[in-house]
Scaffold this active site. Structure first.
Site, PDB file in Angstrom:
ATOM      1  N   GLY A   4       0.825  -1.200   0.000  1.00 41.74           N
ATOM      2  CA  GLY A   4       0.000   0.000   0.000  1.00 41.74           C
ATOM      3  C   GLY A   4       0.859   1.249   0.000  1.00 41.74           C
ATOM      4  N   CYS A   5       0.336   2.329   0.601  1.00 44.15           N
ATOM      5  CA  CYS A   5       1.031   3.622   0.561  1.00 44.15           C
ATOM      6  C   CYS A   5       2.037   3.784   1.695  1.00 44.15           C
ATOM      7  CB  CYS A   5       0.017   4.762   0.612  1.00 44.15           C
ATOM      8  SG  CYS A   5      -0.819   5.009  -0.949  1.00 44.15           S
ATOM      9  N   VAL A   6       2.673   2.705   2.136  1.00 50.25           N
ATOM     10  CA  VAL A   6       3.636   2.814   3.243  1.00 50.25           C
ATOM     11  C   VAL A   6       5.040   3.002   2.675  1.00 50.25           C
ATOM     12  CG1 VAL A   6       4.608   1.652   5.242  1.00 50.25           C
ATOM     13  CG2 VAL A   6       2.218   1.373   4.697  1.00 50.25           C
TER      14      VAL A   6
END
Lengths: 479, 105
Positions: free
Chosen positions: B103-105
């Site tokens: 994801g957006c990590v």
């Protein structure tokens, strides 16, 4: 080691087995790539509304290249493959040749355009050199939406197995995994994060608040980018502080079956976009919620705001971005922000997915100007802003890091440096991650935060510590 | 997936060097993973971060919030970057045997 001749080396690189994309893929695309791509194209044309659009684009394809001056990636790379018209034409040429009568006839009399594996590999590259910021669309005299063509190109490529692994595994987890979210945040983990934030707020704000989870019949069901639960405590506490200060603490909830607003379908697959939207609405329905409140995330907001009505029709719940909600509270006098605590120079980065259409441009500026003493805008801004360089899902693809820094984000970095700002506000999980890496890469002396990180510093909390008192404490215990 | 020697065992890793089977992790695997992150000597401070990540992962099946790592270990974010140059999510989590963040990590 054996020495190879240059010719032998070239032959080796040219073999299909050695071809590679600039990103990881789950499996190498198999045989008959061209045939499978055309089959997928035919399928999409049959079951979607893209055909009239492509017909219209094919009739009016201009190659005036006005879009060239608008693209920040092209400005930085100088690579002609980055001209939006060039990229769009890769797909339009294919459409013309294989799906229009004119193209079919022309192919009988002239040397026809032919789709090859090489061209598909090139598409796999150039469609992921575009951040789908759609700035070029605003400069196109014919109104071409090159971003839409990039999305269609990515969609078609994904149907033959060409899609960055980082996006694909995240979506798989969201739709098929145990956690139903892109960052694999478990339910027990989410509850632990929320109780940690609750303790943090008690310590810093002086009020004890329990985050409402799985409450039914509430006005707002909250979805942020799920990564915020790992990375952005201040943004989340800022969101919570506004809800509390505005007296709306018993009007919102976080669902425990689906708490991720992220929708990577928007970046590469209409089919996945629809499935993720339906999951989100199903959670709102389960909780009998009355509206969707999206946290600080550009693409999540646009996906929900633009596509819930598309896919749910009459059953679509209203969608708001959190900044719209905060501005309403501010205008109605339900919250007040202390103008004396944020004294640094602040600038605002417009996330493309919020600003390009003109949807959210002035709202955050009105909030920031109300309490930031030294607010400056970037140039250009709003609907004409430059992308952070990590849009369209690129920020999640680690192997594109150097491209994002050296090329895609270069113009943005220069723009930020010119403002001389100490704080860059970027109300989007995607932009935040990219800009944090960017200011470090270019050694620009500023910090990147969310809008509600600043709101958290300035908001008056009924029955809690004052903003000035909190600022003094924060200076003592800075992390 | 590629297999490499880590801590004297053949272990499967992904393209970014994250181990695929969290159960294959032990301290000697961690030491070898640390070397791939440019950390040649695992000090007590490194272990403090790694052990906390590991414990949290075993309990919650995910990495802890970064702020919580700072609070619990007592290190500032910058100090964690000094210990693990590619940061808490990509560097420290890799050494602790957690899967690659998505994801957006």
């Amino acid at each position: 080691m054996e020495t190879q001749t240059i010719a032998a080396k070239r032959d080796e690189i040219a073999t299909p087995a050695r071809r590679a994309f600039p990103y990881h893929v789950l499996e190498k695309p198999g045989d008959n790539l061209v045939d499978r791509f055309l089959e997928a194209f035919a399928w999409v044309l049959e079951y979607t509304d893209y055909k009239p659009l492509l017909d219209s684009y094919c009739r009016s394809t201009a190659k005036c290249n006005r879009c060239a001056v608008a693209c920040p990636i092209l400005l930085a790379s100088g690579d002609p493959r980055d001209i939006p018209c060039y990229r769009t034409n890769l797909l339009l040429d294919t459409y013309r040749r294989y799906f229009t009568m004119g193209g079919w006839v022309k192919a009988r009399f002239t040397t026809p355009f032919e789709l090859t594996e090489e061209l598909l590999y090139e598409m796999g590259d150039v469609f992921y050199r575009c951040t789908v910021c759609r700035r070029c669309t605003r400069s196109c005299p014919l109104g071409f939406d090159h971003g839409l063509i990039t999305r269609l190109g990515r969609y078609l490529l994904s149907l033959v197995g060409i899609v960055p692994k980082a996006l694909q595994v995240s979506v798989q987890e969201q739709l098929e995994g145990e956690t139903h979210n892109t960052s694999k945040v478990s339910r027990a983990g989410l509850l632990d994060v929320l109780s940690f934030l609750s303790e943090e707020m008690e310590e810093s704000l002086g009020v004890k608040l329990d985050f409402p989870t799985d409450e039914t019949d509430r006005d707002y069901v909250f979805f942020c980018a799920v990564s915020d639960y790992l990375m952005e405590p201040d943004t989340l506490m800022g969101n919570a502080a506004v809800l509390y200060a505005a007296g709306d603490w018993d009007r919102w909830t976080i669902g425990l079956c689906n708490y991720d607003g992220i929708n990577y379908g928007l970046f590469y697959s209409d089919w996945h976009l629809e499935q993720i939207i339906k999951r989100l609405v199903a959670e709102v329905d389960r909780l009998k919620g009355r509206s969707v409140l999206i946290g600080e995330c550009g693409h999540a907001s646009r996906a929900a705001h633009d596509f819930i009505p598309t896919f749910m029709g009459q059953r679509a719940p209203p969608v708001r971005n959190f900044m719209e909600y905060t501005l309403d509270c501010l205008r109605a006098g339900k919250i007040s922000l202390d103008p004396d605590v944020v004294t640094e120079r602040v600038t605002y980065h417009d996330p493309c997915n919020l600003a390009r259409s003109g949807w959210i441009v002035d709202q955050p500026r009105e909030i920031l100007r109300s309490f930031c003493r030294d607010y400056v805008d970037m140039t250009p801004k709003g609907a004409d802003n430059y992308c952070c360089g990590g849009g369209g899902g690129l920020v999640s693809i680690d192997e594109l890091h150097d491209f994002r820094m050296e090329i895609a984000g270069k113009v943005k970095a220069e723009q930020i440096a010119r403002t001389g700002a100490d704080i860059v506000v970027a109300p989007c999980a995607n932009c935040k991650k990219q800009l944090k890496e960017l200011v470090e890469h270019y050694e620009i002396p500023c910090t990147v935060v969310g809008l509600h990180d600043l709101v958290l510093r300035a908001i008056e909390i009924p029955g809690g510590k004052s903003p000035v008192e909190r600022r003094a404490e924060a200076a003592l215990f800075a992390i | 997936m590629e297999k490499v020697q880590l801590g004297g065992k053949d272990i499967e890793i992904d393209e970014d060097g994250f181990i695929q089977d969290p159960d294959a992790w032990d301290e000697s695997v961690a030491r070898d993973l640390a070397k791939t992150e440019g950390v040649d000597d695992m000090t007590d401070e490194h272990w403090k971060v790694v052990n906390y990540l590991r414990e949290y992962y075993l309990e919650y099946n995910m990495a802890p919030m970064i702020r919580k790592v700072c609070k619990t270990t007592g290190f500032k974010l910058k100090e964690i970057y000094d210990l693990f140059p590619s940061g808490p999510a990509k560097g420290a989590c890799k050494v602790a045997g957690l899967p690659k963040p998505t994801g957006c990590v």
